[in-house]
Write a protein that holds these residues in place. Structure first.
Motif, PDB file in Angstrom:
ATOM      1  N   PHE A  33     101.004  50.047  65.364  1.00 16.37           N
ATOM      2  CA  PHE A  33     101.772  51.139  64.792  1.00 16.37           C
ATOM      3  C   PHE A  33     101.659  52.393  65.655  1.00 16.37           C
ATOM      4  O   PHE A  33     100.688  52.571  66.389  1.00 16.37           O
ATOM      5  CB  PHE A  33     101.283  51.437  63.371  1.00 16.37           C
ATOM      6  CG  PHE A  33     101.547  50.306  62.415  1.00 16.37           C
ATOM      7  CD1 PHE A  33     102.730  50.238  61.697  1.00 16.37           C
ATOM      8  CD2 PHE A  33     100.625  49.283  62.260  1.00 16.37           C
ATOM      9  CE1 PHE A  33     102.987  49.183  60.837  1.00 16.37           C
ATOM     10  CE2 PHE A  33     100.860  48.220  61.398  1.00 16.37           C
ATOM     11  CZ  PHE A  33     102.041  48.171  60.684  1.00 16.37           C
ATOM     12  N   ALA A  34     102.659  53.261  65.545  1.00 19.64           N
ATOM     13  CA  ALA A  34     102.699  54.586  66.150  1.00 19.64           C
ATOM     14  C   ALA A  34     102.344  54.549  67.632  1.00 19.64           C
ATOM     15  O   ALA A  34     102.912  53.769  68.396  1.00 19.64           O
ATOM     16  CB  ALA A  34     101.803  55.540  65.366  1.00 19.64           C
ATOM     17  N   GLY A  35     101.381  55.395  68.051  1.00 22.25           N
ATOM     18  CA  GLY A  35     101.023  55.528  69.458  1.00 22.25           C
ATOM     19  C   GLY A  35     100.496  54.239  70.067  1.00 22.25           C
ATOM     20  O   GLY A  35     100.682  53.992  71.263  1.00 22.25           O
ATOM     21  N   ALA A  36      99.832  53.408  69.279  1.00 14.06           N
ATOM     22  CA  ALA A  36      99.318  52.134  69.800  1.00 14.06           C
ATOM     23  C   ALA A  36     100.484  51.221  70.190  1.00 14.06           C
ATOM     24  O   ALA A  36     100.455  50.587  71.239  1.00 14.06           O
ATOM     25  CB  ALA A  36      98.411  51.450  68.782  1.00 14.06           C
ATOM     26  N   ALA A  37     101.519  51.178  69.373  1.00 12.34           N
ATOM     27  CA  ALA A  37     102.697  50.363  69.686  1.00 12.34           C
ATOM     28  C   ALA A  37     103.428  50.914  70.904  1.00 12.34           C
ATOM     29  O   ALA A  37     103.843  50.154  71.791  1.00 12.34           O
ATOM     30  CB  ALA A  37     103.640  50.304  68.488  1.00 12.34           C
ATOM     31  N   ALA A  38     103.558  52.241  70.972  1.00 16.19           N
ATOM     32  CA  ALA A  38     104.248  52.862  72.114  1.00 16.19           C
ATOM     33  C   ALA A  38     103.500  52.577  73.419  1.00 16.19           C
ATOM     34  O   ALA A  38     104.108  52.214  74.426  1.00 16.19           O
ATOM     35  CB  ALA A  38     104.379  54.358  71.886  1.00 16.19           C
ATOM     36  N   ALA A  39     102.188  52.716  73.402  1.00 10.87           N
ATOM     37  CA  ALA A  39     101.392  52.483  74.609  1.00 10.87           C
ATOM     38  C   ALA A  39     101.388  51.006  74.991  1.00 10.87           C
ATOM     39  O   ALA A  39     101.415  50.659  76.173  1.00 10.87           O
ATOM     40  CB  ALA A  39      99.964  52.985  74.407  1.00 10.87           C
ATOM     41  N   TYR A  40     101.366  50.126  74.003  1.00 10.44           N
ATOM     42  CA  TYR A  40     101.315  48.682  74.264  1.00 10.44           C
ATOM     43  C   TYR A  40     102.666  48.146  74.739  1.00 10.44           C
ATOM     44  O   TYR A  40     102.732  47.164  75.460  1.00 10.44           O
ATOM     45  CB  TYR A  40     100.864  47.957  72.996  1.00 10.44           C
ATOM     46  CG  TYR A  40     100.554  46.500  73.189  1.00 10.44           C
ATOM     47  CD1 TYR A  40      99.402  46.094  73.858  1.00 10.44           C
ATOM     48  CD2 TYR A  40     101.400  45.513  72.710  1.00 10.44           C
ATOM     49  CE1 TYR A  40      99.109  44.756  74.038  1.00 10.44           C
ATOM     50  CE2 TYR A  40     101.118  44.166  72.884  1.00 10.44           C
ATOM     51  CZ  TYR A  40      99.971  43.797  73.552  1.00 10.44           C
ATOM     52  OH  TYR A  40      99.689  42.471  73.731  1.00 10.44           O
ATOM     53  N   GLY A  41     103.743  48.802  74.284  1.00 11.60           N
ATOM     54  CA  GLY A  41     105.078  48.361  74.674  1.00 11.60           C
ATOM     55  C   GLY A  41     105.711  47.390  73.707  1.00 11.60           C
ATOM     56  O   GLY A  41     106.756  46.821  73.984  1.00 11.60           O
ATOM     57  N   ALA A  67      97.115  51.781  76.476  1.00 10.29           N
ATOM     58  CA  ALA A  67      97.176  50.920  75.293  1.00 10.29           C
ATOM     59  C   ALA A  67      95.774  50.485  74.888  1.00 10.29           C
ATOM     60  O   ALA A  67      95.424  50.501  73.704  1.00 10.29           O
ATOM     61  CB  ALA A  67      98.056  49.708  75.556  1.00 10.29           C
ATOM     62  N   THR A  68      94.960  50.108  75.869  1.00 16.84           N
ATOM     63  CA  THR A  68      93.578  49.702  75.586  1.00 16.84           C
ATOM     64  C   THR A  68      92.810  50.848  74.942  1.00 16.84           C
ATOM     65  O   THR A  68      92.074  50.649  73.968  1.00 16.84           O
ATOM     66  CB  THR A  68      92.889  49.236  76.880  1.00 16.84           C
ATOM     67  OG1 THR A  68      93.620  48.119  77.393  1.00 16.84           O
ATOM     68  CG2 THR A  68      91.459  48.819  76.638  1.00 16.84           C
ATOM     69  N   THR A  69      92.995  52.065  75.446  1.00 17.30           N
ATOM     70  CA  THR A  69      92.334  53.245  74.869  1.00 17.30           C
ATOM     71  C   THR A  69      92.817  53.480  73.439  1.00 17.30           C
ATOM     72  O   THR A  69      92.009  53.694  72.534  1.00 17.30           O
ATOM     73  CB  THR A  69      92.608  54.489  75.740  1.00 17.30           C
ATOM     74  OG1 THR A  69      92.070  54.252  77.039  1.00 17.30           O
ATOM     75  CG2 THR A  69      91.979  55.728  75.133  1.00 17.30           C
ATOM     76  N   ALA A  70      94.128  53.440  73.221  1.00 12.00           N
ATOM     77  CA  ALA A  70      94.682  53.670  71.880  1.00 12.00           C
ATOM     78  C   ALA A  70      94.192  52.622  70.884  1.00 12.00           C
ATOM     79  O   ALA A  70      93.808  52.953  69.759  1.00 12.00           O
ATOM     80  CB  ALA A  70      96.213  53.669  71.937  1.00 12.00           C
TER      81      ALA A  70
END
Length: 105
Positions: A33-41, A67-70
């Protein structure tokens, strides 16, 4: 013996690693969700792991550093229940939700 990962829809990133312990790796659906999804793609992924830690390790293998950090900073739900025990054993069909911290009031 591990079960092969079923091909996923094009918006789903699929990875596969074997379990390292005595417990067989399960096929797990991860929702980001949110920033994790955006960073992961992607907002969904199919991973393998016998435990939450293994599933998250599979999820982040080859993922972008942000993505790993998020994901590392996120709260996890397993089957809609908060999970802080990353040694929790998983079964085929379990779902992990990755919820990054929220700001605001």
């Amino acid at each position: 013996m591990t079960t092969p990962t079923t091909p996923a829809p094009s918006e789903t990133r699929t990875t596969a690693t074997g379990a390292t312990g005595a417990t067989e790796a399960a096929t797990i659906t991860v929702r980001l969700f949110a920033g994790a999804a955006a960073a992961y793609g992607s907002d969904t992924a199919t991973v393998r792991g016998a435990t939450v830690a293994e599933a998250i390790r599979d999820l982040t293998a080859g993922a972008p550093a942000d993505a790993t950090t998020a994901i590392g900073r996120s709260s996890l739900l397993v089957n809609a229940v908060a999970c802080t025990d990353h040694s929790r054993v998983l079964a085929d069909g379990d779902r992990i939700d990755v919820l990054p911290p929220f700001a605001g009031g």
